[in-house]
Design an enzyme around this catalytic site. Structure first.
Site, PDB file in Angstrom:
ATOM      1  N   ASP A 124      -2.877  11.029  61.679  1.00  0.00           N
ATOM      2  CA  ASP A 124      -2.317  11.357  60.566  1.00  0.00           C
ATOM      3  C   ASP A 124      -0.920  11.942  60.536  1.00  0.00           C
ATOM      4  O   ASP A 124      -0.768  12.807  61.591  1.00  0.00           O
ATOM      5  CB  ASP A 124      -3.140  12.457  59.594  1.00  0.00           C
ATOM      6  CG  ASP A 124      -4.413  11.896  58.946  1.00  0.00           C
ATOM      7  OD1 ASP A 124      -4.668  10.591  58.850  1.00  0.00           O
ATOM      8  OD2 ASP A 124      -5.371  12.801  58.825  1.00  0.00           O
TER       9      ASP A 124
ATOM     10  N   ASP B  61      -4.769   5.800  54.717  1.00  0.00           N
ATOM     11  CA  ASP B  61      -5.210   6.492  53.265  1.00  0.00           C
ATOM     12  C   ASP B  61      -4.501   6.065  52.222  1.00  0.00           C
ATOM     13  O   ASP B  61      -5.318   6.148  51.019  1.00  0.00           O
ATOM     14  CB  ASP B  61      -5.012   8.039  53.809  1.00  0.00           C
ATOM     15  CG  ASP B  61      -5.451   8.569  54.861  1.00  0.00           C
ATOM     16  OD1 ASP B  61      -6.911   8.008  55.288  1.00  0.00           O
ATOM     17  OD2 ASP B  61      -5.085   9.315  55.410  1.00  0.00           O
TER      18      ASP B  61
END
EC number: 3.4.23.36
Length: 151
Positions: A109, A128
């Site tokens: 991330d 995401d």
């Protein structure tokens, strides 16, 4: 296509951003900060100790869900374009993060948005974004179907 964008962006983040380094992209509003998420969404299940259960929840179950969604797309002929595109976005994002979990045992991330007190995210990635876009399109599809049935 979204799997490729996700993997390229994660590769760039892995190569050019140090873990927990913060790089301002648009002032303090959009920040790049690389982390390795060993769990699911926002680190959920990252502290699970049992590797078999963790594998079931983070690899086996997501594969089953992605196959189920794919089956929905193939079998149902009455899906509107928002629903089809939304489900495809969810599948693409799911594959992107699943690929990371299998290959690296974590998901990279690297983006964070903070609009002051108005809106703030956790650290996320393009997979995401794809899943959230897909979810939004599914909601839009359900709202449109509801409007049609009320008419």
């Amino acid at each position: 296509m979204n799997v490729g964008c996700d993997q390229v962006s994660k590769s760039v983040a892995r190569t050019h951003i140090d873990t927990h380094e913060s790089i301002s992209v648009i002032g303090e509003y959009v920040i790049l900060t690389k982390t390795e998420n060993k769990g699911a969404f926002l680190g959920f299940l990252s502290s699970m100790e049992n590797p078999i259960m963790k594998g079931i929840f983070l690899i086996v179950l997501p594969i089953a869900v992605l196959l189920f969604i794919l089956r929905i797309i193939i079998v149902n002929t009455d899906l509107d374009r928002y629903m089809i595109f939304g489900l495809c976005c969810i599948i693409g994002g799911g594959i992107g993060n699943l690929y990371d979990r299998i290959l690296y045992s974590s998901v990279t991330d690297f983006m964070h948005i903070d609009l002051g007190g108005i809106f703030k995210t956790g650290i996320f990635n393009m997979a995401d974004v794809s899943v959230m876009l897909g979810t939004g399109l599914l909601i839009l599809s359900f709202i449109k179907r509801k409007e049609v049935s009320l008419s």
